[in-house]
Design a protein around this motif. Structure first.
Motif, PDB file in Angstrom:
ATOM      1  N   ASP A 140      45.613  53.883  21.529  1.00 30.65           N
ATOM      2  CA  ASP A 140      46.591  54.774  20.908  1.00 30.65           C
ATOM      3  C   ASP A 140      46.089  56.218  20.920  1.00 30.65           C
ATOM      4  OD1 ASP A 140      44.810  55.100  18.749  1.00 30.65           O
ATOM      5  OD2 ASP A 140      45.876  53.693  17.456  1.00 30.65           O
ATOM      6  N   LYS A 141      46.896  57.130  20.403  1.00 29.25           N
ATOM      7  CA  LYS A 141      46.577  58.559  20.471  1.00 29.25           C
ATOM      8  C   LYS A 141      45.323  58.914  19.690  1.00 29.25           C
ATOM      9  CE  LYS A 141      51.330  60.225  21.183  1.00 29.25           C
ATOM     10  NZ  LYS A 141      52.411  61.090  20.644  1.00 29.25           N
ATOM     11  N   LYS A 142      45.026  58.131  18.659  1.00 34.27           N
ATOM     12  CA  LYS A 142      43.851  58.400  17.828  1.00 34.27           C
ATOM     13  C   LYS A 142      42.570  57.808  18.415  1.00 34.27           C
ATOM     14  CE  LYS A 142      45.992  56.479  14.417  1.00 34.27           C
ATOM     15  NZ  LYS A 142      46.319  55.904  13.096  1.00 34.27           N
ATOM     16  N   GLY A 143      42.718  57.003  19.452  1.00 35.55           N
ATOM     17  CA  GLY A 143      41.556  56.370  20.051  1.00 35.55           C
ATOM     18  C   GLY A 143      41.323  54.950  19.595  1.00 35.55           C
ATOM     19  N   GLY A 144      42.221  54.435  18.765  1.00 35.51           N
ATOM     20  CA  GLY A 144      42.135  53.032  18.361  1.00 35.51           C
ATOM     21  C   GLY A 144      42.531  52.126  19.513  1.00 35.51           C
ATOM     22  N   ILE A 145      41.955  50.935  19.538  1.00 37.00           N
ATOM     23  CA  ILE A 145      42.172  50.018  20.663  1.00 37.00           C
ATOM     24  C   ILE A 145      42.851  48.743  20.195  1.00 37.00           C
ATOM     25  CG2 ILE A 145      41.081  48.713  22.527  1.00 37.00           C
ATOM     26  CD1 ILE A 145      38.660  50.638  22.245  1.00 37.00           C
ATOM     27  N   TYR A 170      44.152  42.114  18.129  1.00 37.14           N
ATOM     28  CA  TYR A 170      43.241  42.851  17.258  1.00 37.14           C
ATOM     29  C   TYR A 170      43.407  44.355  17.428  1.00 37.14           C
ATOM     30  CZ  TYR A 170      40.744  38.380  16.836  1.00 37.14           C
ATOM     31  OH  TYR A 170      40.427  37.064  16.590  1.00 37.14           O
ATOM     32  N   TYR A 171      42.906  45.075  16.422  1.00 36.23           N
ATOM     33  CA  TYR A 171      42.869  46.543  16.488  1.00 36.23           C
ATOM     34  C   TYR A 171      41.468  47.004  16.123  1.00 36.23           C
ATOM     35  CZ  TYR A 171      44.020  51.460  15.570  1.00 36.23           C
ATOM     36  OH  TYR A 171      44.068  52.839  15.599  1.00 36.23           O
ATOM     37  N   LEU A 172      40.850  47.769  17.017  1.00 35.49           N
ATOM     38  CA  LEU A 172      39.553  48.371  16.766  1.00 35.49           C
ATOM     39  C   LEU A 172      39.784  49.821  16.371  1.00 35.49           C
ATOM     40  CD1 LEU A 172      36.438  48.158  16.876  1.00 35.49           C
ATOM     41  CD2 LEU A 172      36.564  48.873  19.273  1.00 35.49           C
ATOM     42  N   SER A 173      39.319  50.196  15.197  1.00 37.97           N
ATOM     43  CA  SER A 173      39.571  51.526  14.652  1.00 37.97           C
ATOM     44  C   SER A 173      39.014  52.627  15.561  1.00 37.97           C
ATOM     45  CB  SER A 173      38.951  51.640  13.259  1.00 37.97           C
ATOM     46  OG  SER A 173      37.545  51.441  13.320  1.00 37.97           O
ATOM     47  N   ALA A 196      54.813  55.942  24.712  1.00 35.36           N
ATOM     48  CA  ALA A 196      54.193  57.266  24.815  1.00 35.36           C
ATOM     49  C   ALA A 196      54.196  58.000  23.476  1.00 35.36           C
ATOM     50  CB  ALA A 196      54.915  58.096  25.870  1.00 35.36           C
ATOM     51  N   ASP A 197      55.192  57.736  22.630  1.00 34.18           N
ATOM     52  CA  ASP A 197      55.258  58.421  21.339  1.00 34.18           C
ATOM     53  C   ASP A 197      54.380  57.760  20.276  1.00 34.18           C
ATOM     54  OD1 ASP A 197      56.670  56.121  20.695  1.00 34.18           O
ATOM     55  OD2 ASP A 197      58.602  57.126  20.457  1.00 34.18           O
ATOM     56  N   GLY A 198      53.722  56.669  20.640  1.00 36.81           N
ATOM     57  CA  GLY A 198      52.821  56.014  19.713  1.00 36.81           C
ATOM     58  C   GLY A 198      53.502  55.258  18.598  1.00 36.81           C
ATOM     59  N   LYS A 199      54.786  54.951  18.759  1.00 32.25           N
ATOM     60  CA  LYS A 199      55.522  54.284  17.694  1.00 32.25           C
ATOM     61  C   LYS A 199      55.746  52.786  17.923  1.00 32.25           C
ATOM     62  CE  LYS A 199      58.106  58.433  16.356  1.00 32.25           C
ATOM     63  NZ  LYS A 199      59.468  59.038  16.192  1.00 32.25           N
ATOM     64  N   THR A 200      55.786  52.369  19.186  1.00 36.21           N
ATOM     65  CA  THR A 200      56.135  50.979  19.504  1.00 36.21           C
ATOM     66  C   THR A 200      55.062  50.334  20.367  1.00 36.21           C
ATOM     67  OG1 THR A 200      58.488  51.584  19.474  1.00 36.21           O
ATOM     68  CG2 THR A 200      57.904  49.471  20.475  1.00 36.21           C
ATOM     69  N   LEU A 201      54.683  49.119  19.981  1.00 35.25           N
ATOM     70  CA  LEU A 201      53.741  48.332  20.770  1.00 35.25           C
ATOM     71  C   LEU A 201      54.463  47.088  21.263  1.00 35.25           C
ATOM     72  CD1 LEU A 201      50.640  48.222  21.542  1.00 35.25           C
ATOM     73  CD2 LEU A 201      50.449  46.491  19.734  1.00 35.25           C
ATOM     74  N   TYR A 202      54.313  46.809  22.561  1.00 39.75           N
ATOM     75  CA  TYR A 202      54.894  45.607  23.159  1.00 39.75           C
ATOM     76  C   TYR A 202      53.768  44.605  23.424  1.00 39.75           C
ATOM     77  CZ  TYR A 202      59.001  48.541  24.019  1.00 39.75           C
ATOM     78  OH  TYR A 202      60.076  49.369  23.870  1.00 39.75           O
ATOM     79  N   VAL A 203      53.989  43.367  23.006  1.00 39.45           N
ATOM     80  CA  VAL A 203      53.002  42.310  23.226  1.00 39.45           C
ATOM     81  C   VAL A 203      53.705  41.117  23.855  1.00 39.45           C
ATOM     82  CG1 VAL A 203      51.315  40.768  22.184  1.00 39.45           C
ATOM     83  CG2 VAL A 203      51.645  43.055  21.234  1.00 39.45           C
ATOM     84  N   ASN A 217      51.900  51.271  12.752  1.00 39.21           N
ATOM     85  CA  ASN A 217      51.732  52.044  11.532  1.00 39.21           C
ATOM     86  C   ASN A 217      50.520  52.970  11.634  1.00 39.21           C
ATOM     87  OD1 ASN A 217      53.932  50.614  10.268  1.00 39.21           O
ATOM     88  ND2 ASN A 217      52.529  48.882  10.047  1.00 39.21           N
ATOM     89  N   THR A 218      50.437  53.947  10.742  1.00 35.37           N
ATOM     90  CA  THR A 218      49.390  54.960  10.830  1.00 35.37           C
ATOM     91  C   THR A 218      47.986  54.376  10.681  1.00 35.37           C
ATOM     92  OG1 THR A 218      49.676  55.418   8.462  1.00 35.37           O
ATOM     93  CG2 THR A 218      50.903  56.803  10.020  1.00 35.37           C
ATOM     94  N   ASP A 219      47.859  53.244  10.002  1.00 37.63           N
ATOM     95  CA  ASP A 219      46.546  52.626   9.830  1.00 37.63           C
ATOM     96  C   ASP A 219      46.200  51.650  10.947  1.00 37.63           C
ATOM     97  OD1 ASP A 219      48.303  50.590   9.254  1.00 37.63           O
ATOM     98  OD2 ASP A 219      47.415  50.071   7.310  1.00 37.63           O
ATOM     99  N   GLY A 220      47.055  51.570  11.984  1.00 34.83           N
ATOM    100  CA  GLY A 220      46.812  50.671  13.101  1.00 34.83           C
ATOM    101  C   GLY A 220      47.458  49.309  12.957  1.00 34.83           C
ATOM    102  N   SER A 221      47.934  48.998  11.765  1.00 32.96           N
ATOM    103  CA  SER A 221      48.600  47.704  11.562  1.00 32.96           C
ATOM    104  C   SER A 221      49.958  47.696  12.249  1.00 32.96           C
ATOM    105  CB  SER A 221      48.768  47.418  10.068  1.00 32.96           C
ATOM    106  OG  SER A 221      49.617  48.389   9.467  1.00 32.96           O
ATOM    107  N   LEU A 222      50.514  46.504  12.415  1.00 31.50           N
ATOM    108  CA  LEU A 222      51.819  46.333  13.053  1.00 31.50           C
ATOM    109  C   LEU A 222      52.818  45.771  12.063  1.00 31.50           C
ATOM    110  CD1 LEU A 222      50.684  44.670  16.419  1.00 31.50           C
ATOM    111  CD2 LEU A 222      51.091  47.107  15.986  1.00 31.50           C
ATOM    112  N   SER A 223      54.080  46.133  12.238  1.00 34.16           N
ATOM    113  CA  SER A 223      55.154  45.596  11.394  1.00 34.16           C
ATOM    114  C   SER A 223      56.440  45.526  12.219  1.00 34.16           C
ATOM    115  CB  SER A 223      55.359  46.462  10.147  1.00 34.16           C
ATOM    116  OG  SER A 223      55.688  47.800  10.502  1.00 34.16           O
ATOM    117  N   ASP A 224      57.494  45.003  11.606  1.00 30.04           N
ATOM    118  CA  ASP A 224      58.814  44.918  12.230  1.00 30.04           C
ATOM    119  C   ASP A 224      58.775  44.186  13.575  1.00 30.04           C
ATOM    120  OD1 ASP A 224      59.619  46.381  10.056  1.00 30.04           O
ATOM    121  OD2 ASP A 224      59.867  48.261  11.144  1.00 30.04           O
TER     122      ASP A 224
END
Length: 303
Positions: A140-145, A170-173, A196-203, A217-224
């Motif tokens: 992501d834009k912050k460098g989280g994986i 998983y998400y690595l901070s 590209a906008d950092g709002k949606t993740l496809y899995v 989400n801003t903390d790297g968690s996923l919802s919706d």
């Protein structure tokens, strides 16, 4: 090794591409006018994990042969970048230009300095247990994986079963200090890509033949969690129009609404992964079995 071209294959696949176009995609074609699939090289065992470097070069893996290969955008040629490579599978470049690798041999996540090939192991376990086998990843834009961790038994492993109870995402901070589970209700997560906008993740849940979208989400968690399409995928990518490219039986393209708009047939039993590359990011790079292909596009990647 220099790229090769197969005229007969290109002609036949070119016809198939035209037939596969939907009405919507014919109005605004994704594929460049007159473009044909080109074989870059067919000298591998199983190609995977294509990732675009900052200069447009593509790095991909020949996993059974334990090597990472580089495709040069400047002269359309390929050369071995690293061998051995920790049985690397999925690849992605971080925001600092380091190559990240899902190093399957010891179930690790690597950071590789491409200037000197120095390896830093970012992750090698989760709460004291071996990961199943990191497979694919996105930064992501912050460098989280974000990375997927399905279980595929390897003949070079001593173990014969999972140490973890589930196959998860998983998400690595960004500071690389904390790893958290962000999706634990999938059968076998595999392909992963973020918008590209950092709002949606496809899995892609290849084990359940479905692909989902999530809000990041801003903390790297996923919802919706939302069903995107009833089709799983090995690898996947996005273009600058927000279309989602899934793989398996060729490359299947969906618009933002989850509607199929294009099928790119590949003359292989399985298409493993796909990404955009080249200096203008308008070259679609496809890994399929022992072969890698390129296809000129009207759309571009989003890195």
């Amino acid at each position: 090794m220099t790229a090769t071209n197969h005229p007969t294959l290109n002609f036949l696949l070119g016809i198939s591409l035209l037939v596969s176009l939907s009405c919507k995609s014919q109005e605004t074609p994704l594929i460049a006018n007159g473009a044909e699939l080109k074989v870059v090289s067919d000298t591998y065992s199983f190609t995977e994990g294509p990732a675009m470097a900052p200069n447009g070069d593509i790095y991909f893996t020949d996993q059974p042969n334990d090597r990472i290969v580089k495709w040069s955008a400047a002269n359309n040629s390929v050369s071995v970048f690293m061998e051995p490579s920790g049985r690397s599978n999925g690849l992605y470049f971080d925001n600092e230009g380091n190559l990240l690798a899902c190093a399957d041999e010891k179930n690790q996540l690597w950071q590789i300095d491409t200037s000197n090939k120095e390896v830093t192991v970012l992750i090698d376990d989760y709460k004291g247990k071996k990961l199943n086998g990191p497979n694919d990843l996105w930064v992501d834009k912050k460098g989280g994986i974000y990375f997927t961790d399905p279980y595929y038994q390897r003949d070079y492993w001593k173990r014969t079963e999972m140490e973890l109870e589930k196959q998860q995402v998983y998400y690595l901070s960004p500071d690389k200090k904390n790893i958290s589970v962000v999706a634990d209700d999938l059968v076998q997560p595999n392909g992963i890509i973020g918008s590209a906008d950092g709002k949606t993740l496809y899995v892609a849940d290849i084990g359940d033949k479905k692909t989902y979208s999530y809000k990041m989400n801003t903390d790297g968690s996923l919802s919706d969690k939302t069903l995107f399409t009833n089709l799983g995928s090995d690898g996947m990518t996005l273009d600058n129009k927000g279309n989602v490219y899934l793989t398996g039986k060729g490359v299947i393209v969906f618009n933002k609404k989850g509607e199929k708009i294009l099928h790119i047939p590949i003359d292989q039993n399985w298409t493993a992964n796909v990404t955009f590359g080249g200096k203008d990011q308008k070259t679609l790079f496809i890994t399929a079995m022992n072969t890698v292909y390129t296809l000129d596009m009207n759309v571009s990647g989003v890195r």
